[in-house]
Design a protein around this motif. Sequence first.
Motif, PDB file in Angstrom:
ATOM      1  N   TYR A 155     -39.613  18.641  38.979  1.00 52.30           N
ATOM      2  CA  TYR A 155     -38.901  19.429  37.973  1.00 52.30           C
ATOM      3  C   TYR A 155     -39.803  19.570  36.746  1.00 52.30           C
ATOM      4  O   TYR A 155     -40.466  18.615  36.343  1.00 52.30           O
ATOM      5  CB  TYR A 155     -37.599  18.734  37.561  1.00 52.30           C
ATOM      6  CG  TYR A 155     -36.763  19.528  36.572  1.00 52.30           C
ATOM      7  CD1 TYR A 155     -35.838  20.462  37.020  1.00 52.30           C
ATOM      8  CD2 TYR A 155     -36.920  19.361  35.203  1.00 52.30           C
ATOM      9  CE1 TYR A 155     -35.073  21.204  36.117  1.00 52.30           C
ATOM     10  CE2 TYR A 155     -36.174  20.099  34.301  1.00 52.30           C
ATOM     11  CZ  TYR A 155     -35.249  21.021  34.766  1.00 52.30           C
ATOM     12  OH  TYR A 155     -34.510  21.763  33.877  1.00 52.30           O
TER      13      TYR A 155
ATOM     14  N   LEU B  33     -29.985  23.398  38.051  1.00 48.46           N
ATOM     15  CA  LEU B  33     -31.204  23.003  38.754  1.00 48.46           C
ATOM     16  C   LEU B  33     -31.268  21.509  39.109  1.00 48.46           C
ATOM     17  O   LEU B  33     -31.605  21.158  40.233  1.00 48.46           O
ATOM     18  CB  LEU B  33     -32.433  23.405  37.948  1.00 48.46           C
ATOM     19  CG  LEU B  33     -32.996  24.810  38.186  1.00 48.46           C
ATOM     20  CD1 LEU B  33     -34.336  24.962  37.480  1.00 48.46           C
ATOM     21  CD2 LEU B  33     -33.145  25.118  39.656  1.00 48.46           C
ATOM     22  N   PRO B  34     -31.003  20.577  38.166  1.00 50.33           N
ATOM     23  CA  PRO B  34     -31.027  19.167  38.572  1.00 50.33           C
ATOM     24  C   PRO B  34     -30.019  18.868  39.692  1.00 50.33           C
ATOM     25  O   PRO B  34     -30.304  18.038  40.565  1.00 50.33           O
ATOM     26  CB  PRO B  34     -30.679  18.418  37.280  1.00 50.33           C
ATOM     27  CG  PRO B  34     -31.181  19.322  36.201  1.00 50.33           C
ATOM     28  CD  PRO B  34     -30.873  20.706  36.697  1.00 50.33           C
TER      29      PRO B  34
ATOM     30  N   TRP C  80     -29.166  20.979  42.033  1.00 56.22           N
ATOM     31  CA  TRP C  80     -29.783  21.512  43.251  1.00 56.22           C
ATOM     32  C   TRP C  80     -30.821  20.527  43.787  1.00 56.22           C
ATOM     33  O   TRP C  80     -30.852  20.236  44.987  1.00 56.22           O
ATOM     34  CB  TRP C  80     -30.429  22.867  42.951  1.00 56.22           C
ATOM     35  CG  TRP C  80     -31.019  23.534  44.155  1.00 56.22           C
ATOM     36  CD1 TRP C  80     -30.363  24.278  45.092  1.00 56.22           C
ATOM     37  CD2 TRP C  80     -32.393  23.497  44.564  1.00 56.22           C
ATOM     38  NE1 TRP C  80     -31.248  24.713  46.061  1.00 56.22           N
ATOM     39  CE2 TRP C  80     -32.499  24.251  45.768  1.00 56.22           C
ATOM     40  CE3 TRP C  80     -33.543  22.916  44.034  1.00 56.22           C
ATOM     41  CZ2 TRP C  80     -33.711  24.434  46.436  1.00 56.22           C
ATOM     42  CZ3 TRP C  80     -34.749  23.088  44.701  1.00 56.22           C
ATOM     43  CH2 TRP C  80     -34.827  23.845  45.887  1.00 56.22           C
ATOM     44  N   LEU C  81     -31.659  19.980  42.907  1.00 52.41           N
ATOM     45  CA  LEU C  81     -32.658  19.001  43.340  1.00 52.41           C
ATOM     46  C   LEU C  81     -31.999  17.752  43.912  1.00 52.41           C
ATOM     47  O   LEU C  81     -32.449  17.199  44.922  1.00 52.41           O
ATOM     48  CB  LEU C  81     -33.546  18.611  42.160  1.00 52.41           C
ATOM     49  CG  LEU C  81     -34.798  19.436  41.907  1.00 52.41           C
ATOM     50  CD1 LEU C  81     -35.521  18.920  40.683  1.00 52.41           C
ATOM     51  CD2 LEU C  81     -35.725  19.438  43.110  1.00 52.41           C
TER      52      LEU C  81
ATOM     53  N   ARG D  96     -39.874  16.037  45.370  1.00 50.79           N
ATOM     54  CA  ARG D  96     -38.977  16.820  44.516  1.00 50.79           C
ATOM     55  C   ARG D  96     -39.559  16.792  43.103  1.00 50.79           C
ATOM     56  O   ARG D  96     -39.875  15.715  42.583  1.00 50.79           O
ATOM     57  CB  ARG D  96     -37.564  16.239  44.518  1.00 50.79           C
ATOM     58  CG  ARG D  96     -36.832  16.454  45.827  1.00 50.79           C
ATOM     59  CD  ARG D  96     -35.400  15.959  45.756  1.00 50.79           C
ATOM     60  NE  ARG D  96     -35.215  14.725  46.500  1.00 50.79           N
ATOM     61  CZ  ARG D  96     -34.052  14.099  46.622  1.00 50.79           C
ATOM     62  NH1 ARG D  96     -32.976  14.572  46.020  1.00 50.79           N
ATOM     63  NH2 ARG D  96     -33.962  12.977  47.312  1.00 50.79           N
TER      64      ARG D  96
ATOM     65  N   TRP E 236     -31.591  12.389  38.829  1.00 47.48           N
ATOM     66  CA  TRP E 236     -31.432  13.788  38.443  1.00 47.48           C
ATOM     67  C   TRP E 236     -30.193  13.976  37.575  1.00 47.48           C
ATOM     68  O   TRP E 236     -30.187  14.821  36.676  1.00 47.48           O
ATOM     69  CB  TRP E 236     -31.389  14.669  39.687  1.00 47.48           C
ATOM     70  CG  TRP E 236     -32.621  14.468  40.519  1.00 47.48           C
ATOM     71  CD1 TRP E 236     -32.714  13.841  41.731  1.00 47.48           C
ATOM     72  CD2 TRP E 236     -33.967  14.823  40.158  1.00 47.48           C
ATOM     73  NE1 TRP E 236     -34.029  13.801  42.155  1.00 47.48           N
ATOM     74  CE2 TRP E 236     -34.816  14.403  41.222  1.00 47.48           C
ATOM     75  CE3 TRP E 236     -34.535  15.473  39.063  1.00 47.48           C
ATOM     76  CZ2 TRP E 236     -36.200  14.604  41.198  1.00 47.48           C
ATOM     77  CZ3 TRP E 236     -35.913  15.670  39.053  1.00 47.48           C
ATOM     78  CH2 TRP E 236     -36.722  15.234  40.099  1.00 47.48           C
TER      79      TRP E 236
ATOM     80  N   TYR F  60     -38.366  25.013  36.338  1.00 47.42           N
ATOM     81  CA  TYR F  60     -38.797  25.023  37.730  1.00 47.42           C
ATOM     82  C   TYR F  60     -38.239  23.798  38.451  1.00 47.42           C
ATOM     83  O   TYR F  60     -38.312  22.677  37.935  1.00 47.42           O
ATOM     84  CB  TYR F  60     -40.318  24.975  37.837  1.00 47.42           C
ATOM     85  CG  TYR F  60     -41.057  26.117  37.192  1.00 47.42           C
ATOM     86  CD1 TYR F  60     -41.388  27.262  37.917  1.00 47.42           C
ATOM     87  CD2 TYR F  60     -41.467  26.045  35.859  1.00 47.42           C
ATOM     88  CE1 TYR F  60     -42.095  28.307  37.329  1.00 47.42           C
ATOM     89  CE2 TYR F  60     -42.178  27.082  35.265  1.00 47.42           C
ATOM     90  CZ  TYR F  60     -42.482  28.211  36.012  1.00 47.42           C
ATOM     91  OH  TYR F  60     -43.186  29.241  35.418  1.00 47.42           O
ATOM     92  N   ALA F  61     -37.733  24.017  39.655  1.00 47.22           N
ATOM     93  CA  ALA F  61     -37.371  22.928  40.558  1.00 47.22           C
ATOM     94  C   ALA F  61     -38.047  23.204  41.885  1.00 47.22           C
ATOM     95  O   ALA F  61     -37.980  24.331  42.402  1.00 47.22           O
ATOM     96  CB  ALA F  61     -35.866  22.842  40.732  1.00 47.22           C
TER      97      ALA F  61
END
Length: 447
Positions: free
Chosen positions: A61, A47-48, A50-51, A59, A224, A72-73
């Motif tokens: 998280y 996820l990080p 992807w962000l 953005r 991130w 959640y992102a």
Amino acid sequence: MSALWSTDAQALDTALAHLHAELDRVANAPSPAALVRLEVSFCVTHLPAWLNAQTLLPRLYWRSREAGSIAYAAVGAAHEVASLDELRAALAQSGSTASDYFGGIAFDAAGTAWPGFGACRFVLPRVVVAVSADKTTLALNLRFDGTPHALEIARARDTLAQLVAARPLPHWTPTAFERFDTPDRATWCRWVEEATAPNALAQLPKVVLSRQTRLACIAPPSPWALLARWQARAPHCFHLGAQFTHEDTLIACSPERLYRREQRSLTSEALAGTWPRWVRGHERRNTQALLDDAKNDGENRWVQADITKRLSPLTTQLDVAPAEVVTLPSLYHLRRRVNATLTTAIDDAALLETLPPTPAVGGVPRDRALAFIRTHESHARGWYSGAFGRISRDTSELAVTLRSALVNTKGICLHAGAGIVAGSRPEAEWAELDHKIADVMALLGIA
């Protein structure tokens, strides 16, 4: 690109095709609901990462500290609010549709705000990726609140067009930082001596003073990537990130819950009283000794008493669990959990108007503590020691934004605070500040 990341790209293409088809269906519906949420199964490696790959703002998280919690992102905004009254109205309009707002509030609404963050900011994201133990989903939010339907659908399609697959996080090699502390050690010692003078303690038995440590460097790490490394070292903390502009990103691994609400059931906590895990000779501190320590126990009880006092008018039932020790990589904290049942009239906006800042980050009594802090602290706390989390009609959870880092192109700002009470010694409290930023300093390669 490795096969692993190629799979992410294929999953994104499949999800986008599905969502575009769903948007066609919504566009042809005679009268869509005020809030529409479209969801599809998804696959994402990290996820990080992807962000970090996205260009859309904001953005966000969020991951709770409990094992197995959903991570959640989120990117983009279908709706934003800048006050608690606006948040209350937005949640009331959402009806039965699940809508999660992510965001937070500053420590002091009357204080200096961080650029882009403001005193209060909550976002209904345009796109949310949610990862749980058994599934991963990608959701698209549309909010028809007077906006022409065709325009809202066009905005959603534009967001989807800007999404990209996750890529490996950038590698960062520890580099030299130039450190600046505000206040400096001498000024800090004067503050503590002033706050612990007998006449001051008679009016203000506890005040939490903070320090900003600015680490200047030419090429700071990706926020991130830093969050990903940090959360691996702090699995039992809340993990959060917020980027509203291209200049500044807040990340944190906070040990402290402000509250968790499930319908009318509420859990909060008093987290105050701190010891380092390691002292001279590298022996481990005795956790029972922290439970028995009068200074730390008294500091914790002030926090617990203030929380229960503020919650009492909002609840039909309230109880406090016995004190326990929370173990973190570098520190021990004293904690008392508070459990309550809310009256039917109480919502998240009311809780956020009532609870923060708790004495764990402000002091007792609150108004005098805030006055002392505003007079002495020249740095902007912003969202440090404020609150951040996820809010919906049915369930909400927010952490106190401690153990945080504000990352920008010029460096990193770390904040730490210490509760000043009778018996506080300036040098010991300064050392506590260093203990509280020790984990992230170690990640940055700074002894």
